[in-house]
Write an enzyme that holds these catalytic residues in place. Structure first.
Site, PDB file in Angstrom:
ATOM      1  N   SER A 130       0.846  -1.194   0.000  1.00  0.00           N
ATOM      2  CA  SER A 130       0.000   0.000   0.000  1.00  0.00           C
ATOM      3  C   SER A 130       0.888   1.252   0.000  1.00  0.00           C
ATOM      4  O   SER A 130       1.755   1.392  -0.864  1.00  0.00           O
ATOM      5  CB  SER A 130      -0.960  -0.034   1.193  1.00  0.00           C
ATOM      6  N   HIS A 163      -7.915  -4.787  -2.051  1.00  0.00           N
ATOM      7  CA  HIS A 163      -6.760  -4.257  -1.320  1.00  0.00           C
ATOM      8  C   HIS A 163      -6.287  -5.208  -0.215  1.00  0.00           C
ATOM      9  O   HIS A 163      -5.429  -4.860   0.573  1.00  0.00           O
ATOM     10  CB  HIS A 163      -7.120  -2.892  -0.726  1.00  0.00           C
TER      11      HIS A 163
END
Length: 210
Positions: free
Chosen positions: A61, A179
């Site tokens: 991320s 994600h």
């Protein structure tokens, strides 16, 4: 079990040591984050804990900036780099659906004072042709609503074109993932297995005596 060592780098930009530590790797000072990563890598090598032939770097991320810029700034230190759902093109990130929420953390290209730091932290824009990059695996879910999959897709293409090390530059895509939040146990285990296998594969390929 196979003789590896896991080292955690609490680089500037994280909140582990309080707000002052976080602000030391924030917007204009963001480069301290990957400079700390490089310093940690050099320490591990100097102490004999790892070598450039066995050392991998992993992050995800926003931590993709940490990994991507460490690996592009000092590729000679690493045998492998793995970036999971990473922010890799900070020049275009704010144009994505979730990008505006990250302006407060990384800055905006529309602000002349913040533009230089964003260019500096963009892995994609700091890849240089004819460079011996480590083996790289970029991991992404097609349905990622936080960091668009094009970050990994364009970066893997750029690395494949630029690297002259002969080491693999791979893109691991999960068509049913995002994600990471909401992934099943089987998806998480499969991803972890691929990451460990990639690291062990590259370490074994580059050395036979450590």
């Amino acid at each position: 079990e196979q003789g590896g060592v896991l080292a955690v780098a609490n680089a500037r930009g994280s909140g582990v040591y309080g707000e002052e530590w976080r602000r030391a790797g924030f917007k204009a000072t963001k480069s301290n984050t990957w400079k700390d990563g490089i310093a940690c890598a050099k320490y591990l090598i100097a102490e004999g804990i790892a070598s450039a032939k066995t050392l991998g770097i992993l992050g995800g991320s926003g931590g993709g900036i940490f990994v991507g810029r460490a690996a592009t700034s000092a590729p000679e230190l690493f045998t492998a780099a793995i970036i999971v759902v990473g922010v890799l093109d900070t020049m275009r990130a704010e144009e994505s659906a979730n990008g505006i929420t990250n302006i407060s953390e990384f800055g905006s290209t529309k602000d002349p004072k913040e533009f230089p730091a964003l260019l500096d932290m963009s892995t994609y824009h700091n890849i240089k042709d004819n460079t011996a990059y480590p083996a790289v695996m970029l991991v992404h879910g097609i349905n990622d609503p936080r960091v668009d999959v094009w970050h990994s897709a364009k970066t893997v293409a750029r690395l494949q074109a630029a690297s002259n090390s002969g080491k693999p530059i791979l893109l691991r895509l999960d068509m049913q993932a995002g994600h990471g939040i909401g992934s099943t146990i089987n998806q998480a285990n499969a991803q972890a297995a691929d990451i460990c296998s990639f690291l062990l594969w590259q370490a074994a390929k580059t050395t036979s005596n450590k």
